[in-house]
Write an enzyme that holds these catalytic residues in place. Structure first.
Site: not given
Ligand code: UDP
Ligand code: MG
Length: 138
Positions: A9, A49, A57, A85, A91, A102, A112, A115, A126
């Site tokens: 990112k 997304y 968000f 993961r 996250t 992260r 963070n 992705h 994806e």
């Molecule tokens: N994100 C954010 N605020 C939040 C939760 C998520 O900005 O409260 C962003 C963050 O960059 C995250 C992405 O949205 O990686 C996608 O969210 P997801 O819940 O899918 O998390 P991930 O799968 O990336 O851990």
């Molecule tokens: Mg996700």
């Protein structure tokens, strides 16, 4: 064979961490099968997304992910989705386990650093947004 999409990112790109993060995943023995740098446009970001389109968000997240060029990668192997993961951590970097990507590099819940796909099914969807099949060398 199972595959996962990884994005480096903008926060990590701006700090020159693309190679470090891809290298960490390779260092764990994960097989890199596709790699490119690109500047996502809004349409691609909104598709990537789409699952989050009703979240508060979402708009900020789309603005953020298109703010700089990024690196996209595909890794392949049995259990690769769950393994990546684990290596990335939670996250929210402040909640991510010690030694995760992260935890080590993430700045906040949005910025963070990475992705990673959350299921093999979503990974295939994806990957198809970012790569043609002949750009994946499995
Ligand atoms: N994100 C954010 N605020 C939040 C939760 C998520 O900005 O409260 C962003 C963050 O960059 C995250 C992405 O949205 O990686 C996608 O969210 P997801 O819940 O899918 O998390 P991930 O799968 O990336 O851990
Ligand atoms: Mg996700």
């Amino acid at each position: 064979m199972e595959r996962s999409l990884v994005l480096i990112k903008p926060d990590a790109m701006e700090r020159g961490l693309a190679g470090v993060i891809i290298g960490r995943l390779q260092g764990e023995g994960l097989k890199l099968v596709a790699l490119k740098m690109l500047h996502m446009d809004r349409a691609l970001a909104e598709r990537h997304y789409a699952i989050h389109k009703d979240k508060p968000f979402y708009k900020d997240l789309v603005d953020y992910i298109i703010s700089t060029p990024i690196v996209a990668a595909v890794f392949e192997g049995r259990g690769v989705v769950e393994r990546i993961r684990e290596l990335m951590g939670a996250t929210d970097p402040t909640r991510a386990a010690a030694g995760t990507i992260r935890k080590d590099f993430g700045l906040d819940v949005q910025r963070n650093s990475t992705h990673a796909s959350d299921s093999p099914e979503n990974a295939e969807k994806e990957i198809s947004l970012f790569f043609k099949e002949n750009e994946v060398f499995d």
